[in-house]
Design a protein around this motif. Structure first.
Motif, PDB file in Angstrom:
ATOM      1  N   VAL A  31      56.939  60.043 -50.809  1.00 54.80           N
ATOM      2  CA  VAL A  31      56.406  58.901 -50.059  1.00 54.80           C
ATOM      3  C   VAL A  31      55.783  59.371 -48.745  1.00 54.80           C
ATOM      4  O   VAL A  31      54.692  58.934 -48.360  1.00 54.80           O
ATOM      5  CB  VAL A  31      57.516  57.860 -49.803  1.00 54.80           C
ATOM      6  CG1 VAL A  31      57.051  56.811 -48.794  1.00 54.80           C
ATOM      7  CG2 VAL A  31      57.922  57.181 -51.106  1.00 54.80           C
ATOM      8  N   VAL A  32      56.484  60.284 -48.059  1.00 53.27           N
ATOM      9  CA  VAL A  32      55.963  60.819 -46.791  1.00 53.27           C
ATOM     10  C   VAL A  32      54.651  61.561 -47.019  1.00 53.27           C
ATOM     11  O   VAL A  32      53.669  61.366 -46.287  1.00 53.27           O
ATOM     12  CB  VAL A  32      56.999  61.757 -46.136  1.00 53.27           C
ATOM     13  CG1 VAL A  32      56.368  62.524 -44.973  1.00 53.27           C
ATOM     14  CG2 VAL A  32      58.197  60.962 -45.645  1.00 53.27           C
ATOM     15  N   LEU A  33      54.597  62.404 -48.028  1.00 53.92           N
ATOM     16  CA  LEU A  33      53.397  63.196 -48.288  1.00 53.92           C
ATOM     17  C   LEU A  33      52.222  62.313 -48.672  1.00 53.92           C
ATOM     18  O   LEU A  33      51.073  62.579 -48.278  1.00 53.92           O
ATOM     19  CB  LEU A  33      53.679  64.220 -49.389  1.00 53.92           C
ATOM     20  CG  LEU A  33      54.675  65.325 -49.014  1.00 53.92           C
ATOM     21  CD1 LEU A  33      54.947  66.235 -50.213  1.00 53.92           C
ATOM     22  CD2 LEU A  33      54.164  66.141 -47.837  1.00 53.92           C
ATOM     23  N   ILE A  34      52.484  61.261 -49.441  1.00 50.87           N
ATOM     24  CA  ILE A  34      51.408  60.330 -49.780  1.00 50.87           C
ATOM     25  C   ILE A  34      50.900  59.646 -48.516  1.00 50.87           C
ATOM     26  O   ILE A  34      49.681  59.546 -48.274  1.00 50.87           O
ATOM     27  CB  ILE A  34      51.894  59.281 -50.802  1.00 50.87           C
ATOM     28  CG1 ILE A  34      52.162  59.937 -52.156  1.00 50.87           C
ATOM     29  CG2 ILE A  34      50.851  58.163 -50.961  1.00 50.87           C
ATOM     30  CD1 ILE A  34      52.838  59.016 -53.155  1.00 50.87           C
ATOM     31  N   GLY A  35      51.813  59.169 -47.674  1.00 52.38           N
ATOM     32  CA  GLY A  35      51.404  58.503 -46.439  1.00 52.38           C
ATOM     33  C   GLY A  35      50.590  59.395 -45.526  1.00 52.38           C
ATOM     34  O   GLY A  35      49.575  58.975 -44.966  1.00 52.38           O
ATOM     35  N   VAL A  36      51.026  60.625 -45.365  1.00 51.39           N
ATOM     36  CA  VAL A  36      50.291  61.573 -44.514  1.00 51.39           C
ATOM     37  C   VAL A  36      48.893  61.813 -45.056  1.00 51.39           C
ATOM     38  O   VAL A  36      47.898  61.791 -44.308  1.00 51.39           O
ATOM     39  CB  VAL A  36      51.062  62.903 -44.396  1.00 51.39           C
ATOM     40  CG1 VAL A  36      50.190  63.976 -43.760  1.00 51.39           C
ATOM     41  CG2 VAL A  36      52.337  62.709 -43.583  1.00 51.39           C
ATOM     42  N   ASN A  37      48.789  62.017 -46.363  1.00 53.82           N
ATOM     43  CA  ASN A  37      47.492  62.345 -46.964  1.00 53.82           C
ATOM     44  C   ASN A  37      46.502  61.192 -46.919  1.00 53.82           C
ATOM     45  O   ASN A  37      45.301  61.425 -46.772  1.00 53.82           O
ATOM     46  CB  ASN A  37      47.692  62.805 -48.405  1.00 53.82           C
ATOM     47  CG  ASN A  37      47.951  64.296 -48.512  1.00 53.82           C
ATOM     48  OD1 ASN A  37      47.030  65.098 -48.530  1.00 53.82           O
ATOM     49  ND2 ASN A  37      49.225  64.662 -48.542  1.00 53.82           N
ATOM     50  N   ILE A  38      46.979  59.960 -47.057  1.00 51.39           N
ATOM     51  CA  ILE A  38      46.022  58.853 -47.125  1.00 51.39           C
ATOM     52  C   ILE A  38      45.634  58.301 -45.752  1.00 51.39           C
ATOM     53  O   ILE A  38      44.907  57.305 -45.684  1.00 51.39           O
ATOM     54  CB  ILE A  38      46.534  57.705 -48.020  1.00 51.39           C
ATOM     55  CG1 ILE A  38      47.758  57.033 -47.416  1.00 51.39           C
ATOM     56  CG2 ILE A  38      46.826  58.206 -49.415  1.00 51.39           C
ATOM     57  CD1 ILE A  38      48.206  55.815 -48.206  1.00 51.39           C
ATOM     58  N   ARG A  39      46.110  58.940 -44.684  1.00 43.83           N
ATOM     59  CA  ARG A  39      45.645  58.535 -43.355  1.00 43.83           C
ATOM     60  C   ARG A  39      45.073  59.716 -42.557  1.00 43.83           C
ATOM     61  O   ARG A  39      44.531  59.513 -41.475  1.00 43.83           O
ATOM     62  CB  ARG A  39      46.780  57.892 -42.566  1.00 43.83           C
ATOM     63  CG  ARG A  39      47.079  56.461 -42.985  1.00 43.83           C
ATOM     64  CD  ARG A  39      45.892  55.543 -42.705  1.00 43.83           C
ATOM     65  NE  ARG A  39      46.202  54.167 -43.056  1.00 43.83           N
ATOM     66  CZ  ARG A  39      46.008  53.639 -44.247  1.00 43.83           C
ATOM     67  NH1 ARG A  39      45.478  54.380 -45.215  1.00 43.83           N
ATOM     68  NH2 ARG A  39      46.309  52.383 -44.492  1.00 43.83           N
ATOM     69  N   ALA A  40      45.179  60.916 -43.075  1.00 40.26           N
ATOM     70  CA  ALA A  40      44.737  62.088 -42.317  1.00 40.26           C
ATOM     71  C   ALA A  40      43.259  62.018 -41.950  1.00 40.26           C
ATOM     72  O   ALA A  40      42.861  62.440 -40.862  1.00 40.26           O
ATOM     73  CB  ALA A  40      45.016  63.360 -43.113  1.00 40.26           C
ATOM     74  N   VAL A  41      42.433  61.478 -42.838  1.00 43.64           N
ATOM     75  CA  VAL A  41      40.997  61.445 -42.576  1.00 43.64           C
ATOM     76  C   VAL A  41      40.678  60.642 -41.323  1.00 43.64           C
ATOM     77  O   VAL A  41      39.712  60.932 -40.605  1.00 43.64           O
ATOM     78  CB  VAL A  41      40.234  60.865 -43.791  1.00 43.64           C
ATOM     79  CG1 VAL A  41      40.543  59.393 -44.003  1.00 43.64           C
ATOM     80  CG2 VAL A  41      38.735  61.078 -43.637  1.00 43.64           C
ATOM     81  N   PHE A  42      41.514  59.632 -40.996  1.00 46.27           N
ATOM     82  CA  PHE A  42      41.262  58.813 -39.814  1.00 46.27           C
ATOM     83  C   PHE A  42      41.711  59.509 -38.530  1.00 46.27           C
ATOM     84  O   PHE A  42      41.376  59.064 -37.433  1.00 46.27           O
ATOM     85  CB  PHE A  42      41.971  57.468 -39.956  1.00 46.27           C
ATOM     86  CG  PHE A  42      41.465  56.656 -41.109  1.00 46.27           C
ATOM     87  CD1 PHE A  42      40.180  56.155 -41.099  1.00 46.27           C
ATOM     88  CD2 PHE A  42      42.257  56.419 -42.219  1.00 46.27           C
ATOM     89  CE1 PHE A  42      39.683  55.427 -42.167  1.00 46.27           C
ATOM     90  CE2 PHE A  42      41.783  55.690 -43.287  1.00 46.27           C
ATOM     91  CZ  PHE A  42      40.488  55.190 -43.279  1.00 46.27           C
ATOM     92  N   GLY A  43      42.470  60.589 -38.671  1.00 46.39           N
ATOM     93  CA  GLY A  43      42.845  61.370 -37.504  1.00 46.39           C
ATOM     94  C   GLY A  43      41.965  62.579 -37.298  1.00 46.39           C
ATOM     95  O   GLY A  43      41.632  62.926 -36.161  1.00 46.39           O
ATOM     96  N   GLY A 163      48.237  61.340 -36.465  1.00 43.92           N
ATOM     97  CA  GLY A 163      48.519  62.191 -35.317  1.00 43.92           C
ATOM     98  C   GLY A 163      48.437  63.669 -35.635  1.00 43.92           C
ATOM     99  O   GLY A 163      47.887  64.460 -34.853  1.00 43.92           O
ATOM    100  N   LEU A 164      48.982  64.068 -36.779  1.00 42.12           N
ATOM    101  CA  LEU A 164      48.952  65.472 -37.171  1.00 42.12           C
ATOM    102  C   LEU A 164      47.522  65.960 -37.385  1.00 42.12           C
ATOM    103  O   LEU A 164      47.145  67.047 -36.930  1.00 42.12           O
ATOM    104  CB  LEU A 164      49.769  65.665 -38.453  1.00 42.12           C
ATOM    105  CG  LEU A 164      49.870  67.089 -39.009  1.00 42.12           C
ATOM    106  CD1 LEU A 164      50.562  68.000 -38.013  1.00 42.12           C
ATOM    107  CD2 LEU A 164      50.610  67.084 -40.349  1.00 42.12           C
ATOM    108  N   ALA A 165      46.727  65.155 -38.075  1.00 37.18           N
ATOM    109  CA  ALA A 165      45.343  65.539 -38.328  1.00 37.18           C
ATOM    110  C   ALA A 165      44.538  65.612 -37.037  1.00 37.18           C
ATOM    111  O   ALA A 165      43.738  66.533 -36.826  1.00 37.18           O
ATOM    112  CB  ALA A 165      44.695  64.556 -39.300  1.00 37.18           C
ATOM    113  N   ALA A 166      44.765  64.623 -36.138  1.00 38.82           N
ATOM    114  CA  ALA A 166      44.039  64.615 -34.866  1.00 38.82           C
ATOM    115  C   ALA A 166      44.437  65.800 -33.993  1.00 38.82           C
ATOM    116  O   ALA A 166      43.590  66.431 -33.346  1.00 38.82           O
ATOM    117  CB  ALA A 166      44.301  63.304 -34.128  1.00 38.82           C
TER     118      ALA A 166
END
Length: 367
Positions: A31-43, A163-166
């Motif tokens: 669940v965590v990995l899915i959440g991180v991956n589907i918002r990374a592009v916005f960061g 946050g991680l992606a940004a």
């Protein structure tokens, strides 16, 4: 409209009949990995827009499309998640869409002009919209006893992904070969997740295959419960995007320096984590929803009013109350989708309709 979890009525195949049971910790990790991956592009994209614009000589309009097109594509393509589920099944749909997302992000390693870059943003946003509609059913299957907690963890992981992606975008750009690498690396992360999801399915712990007549592919536009769930979803989403868009400017216009305004925005985002994890976990222990919904409605309304009445004098109480309410409401909306659903497929239908109407106004709220 129900006041108790309707997913208790969902008949899923027993875990024992599907092979080995997936552990709670492993399910939460997915669940965590899915959440991180589907918002990374916005960061990862916003910090790199200046470098991309200089490299590709983008106009201001083209540069703005890099961040707005994915949100619009999420709205338009959200119904595709349910359509794929009815044809491929939940597991195959999740794996296929995540693989598509990975390939679309990796393609940015070879992009050298504006049009293909914007097209890739649309493809990525479309995949994200479709994947997002599958998550409520994913949580309901793998974590049926901890749906509220898992939904809170999922919402938190999305914020973590941004946050991680940004935070890593510029260092990766500087150290590993430019903005293309910073954007493309997230494609590799998505493909690694594909391998994990495929391994779960091959081990027999995946979601059960659909049996019986096919669920309807069309959106539930004539169902009152669907419009209720959509309203629950749309309001906090619109408030969240809107407040993020105007809050810093509002503070600066009323004499607050830019550094303090940025700090206030961080506080607004941070307090959401408390309500996201606390209130959603609470729904696992209580039968009704009216109390927790009343809390977020009152706090978000009061916080927004305080910010409107006195942006400088009431900044701290206003942003803390608004952040707590909006963050909690956005996560409770996901719980409500699961409450109202009568099957995993029905959950994707409700999610598709909710996201279609939630993300459509989002770019305008951000502009």
């Amino acid at each position: 409209m129900t006041s108790e979890p309707a997913l208790a009525r969902v008949e899923l195949a027993p875990a024992s009949s599907q092979g080995r049971r997936l552990s709670t910790w492993l399910a939460l990790t997915l669940v965590v990995l899915i959440g991180v991956n589907i918002r990374a592009v916005f960061g990862v994209t916003p910090p790199l827009v200046p470098a991309i614009s200089d490299d590709l000589s983008l106009t201001k309009t083209a540069a703005s499309l890099l961040t707005s097109v994915p949100i619009l594509a999420m709205a338009v393509c959200a119904p595709m998640g349910h359509a794929l589920t009815t044809r491929l099944g939940a597991d195959r749909s999740m794996i296929s869409l995540m693989a598509f997302l990975g390939v679309a992000e990796l393609s940015r390693l070879w992009i050298d002009s504006a049009l293909p870059l914007i097209a890739s943003a649309a493809l990525i946003g479309g995949a994200l919209g479709a994947i997002s509609t599958l998550v409520p059913a994913f949580i309901a299957h793998y974590l049926p006893r901890f749906r509220g907690l898992a939904t809170g963890v999922y919402s938190t992981s999305m914020a973590l992904g941004v946050g991680l992606a940004a935070g890593t975008a510029q260092p990766i750009t500087d150290q590993l070969g430019g903005w293309r690498v910073a954007l493309g690396l997230w494609g590799g992360a998505a493909l690694l997740l594909v391998l994990g999801l495929a391994a779960v399915r091959s081990a027999g712990a995946g979601m059960p295959e659909r049996s019986g007549p096919a669920e309807r592919v069309s959106l539930p536009l004539r169902e009152r419960r669907a419009w209720f769930v959509t309203a629950v979803y749309v309001v906090p989403m619109f408030l969240g995007f809107g407040v993020i868009a105007w809050l810093p400017s509002l503070f600066i216009e009323h004499g607050i320096d830019a550094h303090t305004a940025a700090l206030y925005l961080v506080l607004f985002q941070s307090v959401q984590l408390i309500s996201i994890l606390g209130l959603t976990a609470l729904t696992d222990r209580i039968r009704g929803r009216r109390g927790v919904f009343a809390v977020v409605m009152v706090t978000s309304t009061l916080g927004t009013l305080l910010l409107t009445i006195s942006p400088a004098g009431l900044a701290l109480p206003g942003l803390l109350l608004a952040g707590f309410g909006i963050g909690g409401a956005s996560s409770l909306a996901l719980v409500k989708v699961q409450d109202e659903a009568t099957s995993p497929e029905d959950a994707t239908r409700l999610s598709s309709m909710s996201m279609l109407f939630s993300f459509t106004p989002a770019p305008r709220a951000r502009s």
